[in-house]
Write a protein that holds these residues in place. Sequence first.
Motif, PDB file in Angstrom:
ATOM      1  N   VAL A 150     -61.495 -40.992 -22.393  1.00  0.00           N
ATOM      2  CA  VAL A 150     -62.714 -40.945 -23.205  1.00  0.00           C
ATOM      3  C   VAL A 150     -63.901 -40.441 -22.388  1.00  0.00           C
ATOM      4  O   VAL A 150     -64.214 -40.986 -21.318  1.00  0.00           O
ATOM      5  CB  VAL A 150     -63.040 -42.352 -23.758  1.00  0.00           C
ATOM      6  N   GLY A 151     -64.571 -39.418 -22.892  1.00  0.00           N
ATOM      7  CA  GLY A 151     -65.802 -38.942 -22.278  1.00  0.00           C
ATOM      8  C   GLY A 151     -66.982 -39.798 -22.694  1.00  0.00           C
ATOM      9  O   GLY A 151     -67.179 -40.081 -23.883  1.00  0.00           O
ATOM     10  N   VAL A 152     -67.785 -40.241 -21.722  1.00  0.00           N
ATOM     11  CA  VAL A 152     -68.940 -41.108 -21.971  1.00  0.00           C
ATOM     12  C   VAL A 152     -70.222 -40.282 -21.837  1.00  0.00           C
ATOM     13  O   VAL A 152     -70.467 -39.687 -20.776  1.00  0.00           O
ATOM     14  CB  VAL A 152     -68.982 -42.277 -20.965  1.00  0.00           C
ATOM     15  N   PRO A 153     -71.060 -40.214 -22.864  1.00  0.00           N
ATOM     16  CA  PRO A 153     -72.262 -39.381 -22.790  1.00  0.00           C
ATOM     17  C   PRO A 153     -73.239 -39.835 -21.710  1.00  0.00           C
ATOM     18  O   PRO A 153     -73.346 -41.029 -21.397  1.00  0.00           O
ATOM     19  CB  PRO A 153     -72.894 -39.555 -24.188  1.00  0.00           C
ATOM     20  N   LEU A 154     -73.973 -38.881 -21.154  1.00  0.00           N
ATOM     21  CA  LEU A 154     -75.022 -39.195 -20.184  1.00  0.00           C
ATOM     22  C   LEU A 154     -76.095 -40.100 -20.790  1.00  0.00           C
ATOM     23  O   LEU A 154     -76.747 -40.867 -20.075  1.00  0.00           O
ATOM     24  CB  LEU A 154     -75.675 -37.899 -19.693  1.00  0.00           C
ATOM     25  N   PRO A 163     -79.984 -37.929  -9.234  1.00  0.00           N
ATOM     26  CA  PRO A 163     -81.200 -37.436  -8.568  1.00  0.00           C
ATOM     27  C   PRO A 163     -81.897 -36.339  -9.369  1.00  0.00           C
ATOM     28  O   PRO A 163     -81.407 -35.897 -10.414  1.00  0.00           O
ATOM     29  CB  PRO A 163     -80.670 -36.891  -7.239  1.00  0.00           C
ATOM     30  N   GLU A 164     -83.025 -35.877  -8.841  1.00  0.00           N
ATOM     31  CA  GLU A 164     -83.799 -34.811  -9.466  1.00  0.00           C
ATOM     32  C   GLU A 164     -83.607 -33.502  -8.701  1.00  0.00           C
ATOM     33  O   GLU A 164     -83.313 -33.490  -7.514  1.00  0.00           O
ATOM     34  CB  GLU A 164     -85.292 -35.157  -9.473  1.00  0.00           C
ATOM     35  N   GLN A 165     -83.794 -32.390  -9.429  1.00  0.00           N
ATOM     36  CA  GLN A 165     -83.739 -31.060  -8.823  1.00  0.00           C
ATOM     37  C   GLN A 165     -84.889 -30.238  -9.389  1.00  0.00           C
ATOM     38  O   GLN A 165     -85.067 -30.163 -10.610  1.00  0.00           O
ATOM     39  CB  GLN A 165     -82.402 -30.388  -9.139  1.00  0.00           C
ATOM     40  N   ARG A 209     -81.203 -34.473 -12.863  1.00  0.00           N
ATOM     41  CA  ARG A 209     -82.364 -34.229 -13.737  1.00  0.00           C
ATOM     42  C   ARG A 209     -83.055 -32.960 -13.245  1.00  0.00           C
ATOM     43  O   ARG A 209     -83.475 -32.879 -12.086  1.00  0.00           O
ATOM     44  CB  ARG A 209     -83.324 -35.411 -13.704  1.00  0.00           C
ATOM     45  N   ARG A 210     -83.203 -31.970 -14.138  1.00  0.00           N
ATOM     46  CA  ARG A 210     -83.694 -30.666 -13.700  1.00  0.00           C
ATOM     47  C   ARG A 210     -85.109 -30.400 -14.204  1.00  0.00           C
ATOM     48  O   ARG A 210     -85.428 -30.625 -15.369  1.00  0.00           O
ATOM     49  CB  ARG A 210     -82.751 -29.566 -14.177  1.00  0.00           C
ATOM     50  N   ALA A 230     -75.325 -30.116 -16.683  1.00  0.00           N
ATOM     51  CA  ALA A 230     -74.139 -30.554 -17.427  1.00  0.00           C
ATOM     52  C   ALA A 230     -72.823 -30.165 -16.770  1.00  0.00           C
ATOM     53  O   ALA A 230     -71.765 -30.292 -17.385  1.00  0.00           O
ATOM     54  CB  ALA A 230     -74.183 -29.993 -18.852  1.00  0.00           C
ATOM     55  N   GLY A 231     -72.871 -29.675 -15.527  1.00  0.00           N
ATOM     56  CA  GLY A 231     -71.635 -29.280 -14.868  1.00  0.00           C
ATOM     57  C   GLY A 231     -71.766 -29.334 -13.367  1.00  0.00           C
ATOM     58  O   GLY A 231     -72.666 -29.991 -12.823  1.00  0.00           O
ATOM     59  N   LEU A 232     -70.840 -28.645 -12.692  1.00  0.00           N
ATOM     60  CA  LEU A 232     -70.886 -28.492 -11.240  1.00  0.00           C
ATOM     61  C   LEU A 232     -71.205 -27.043 -10.908  1.00  0.00           C
ATOM     62  O   LEU A 232     -70.702 -26.132 -11.563  1.00  0.00           O
ATOM     63  CB  LEU A 232     -69.534 -28.838 -10.606  1.00  0.00           C
TER      64      LEU A 232
END
Length: 273
Positions: free
Chosen positions: A69-73, A99-101, A160-161, A172-174
């Motif tokens: 099961v995928g859990v939403p952010l 963290p923030e970017q 967090r962007r 949302a990814g790598l």
Amino acid sequence: MPRLFAVLLLCLSCSAHAADSYLTRLLNKPVPGGVAVIDLGTGAVAPTARYDGKPVLVVREQDTWRAIVGVPLSVQPGPQQVSSGGRTLTFTVGAKHYPEQHITLKNTRQVNPNPADLSRINAELAVQTTAYRSFSPGTPSNLLLDKPVNGPLSSRFGVRRFFNGEERNPHAGLDFAVPAGTPIKTPAAGKVILVGDYFFNGNTVFVDHGQGFISMFCHMSKIDVKMGQGLARGEVVGRVGSTGRATGPHMHWNISLNDVRVDPAIFIGAFQP
């Protein structure tokens, strides 16, 4: 008393069975943006399961069926529920800090699109949302995934962007720091369900691995596959680039489960609690 003792033994046996599960050890990271592995019991016929009203991936591990099961952010820590066969199964979501970017873009339209851009973005979002909600019947060829490229991570999932000081959707990814032109390989067998050139993502490919388990690759300089094409594990889908909203060449990879973007690091053994 003997009956109670027998029930306790059964519970301990079930707990031990779940704890010994390879898939549980590999994938069970029940945090916002993570994955929960739920024991659905044994049976000759595959059960179905739903989370937040959507079907979820179900696989068989030895004699036990498990929901992946995928859990939403956006989910807050606490209890969540999966339904299966008339039962309600509860799991607990833990906390995780992201963290923030801060990113500076010269093209300000990539931060604050004009009306024409927004019209295009909304149309493209609808197409991609439909692809993310695909749910084909096949079982994925593998859940321990290969890296699409070999290279260091330059940005992790969930960050967090802030673009030019303004907060936008979390990552949302790598992202992998690799040179332009590097071949991108599918981490599991699948079928190409979407190909396009989009405002934010640039050249993009969606690969359906089965039962809502979907890879998305974007910012590519070149696409090497076509809609509907079947792919074996390790086949090239395209080449690394910097199309769309990107500050330089890199490989961006999303994983989606039950229409939820989750941390791909979980599937390559690189998850950080």
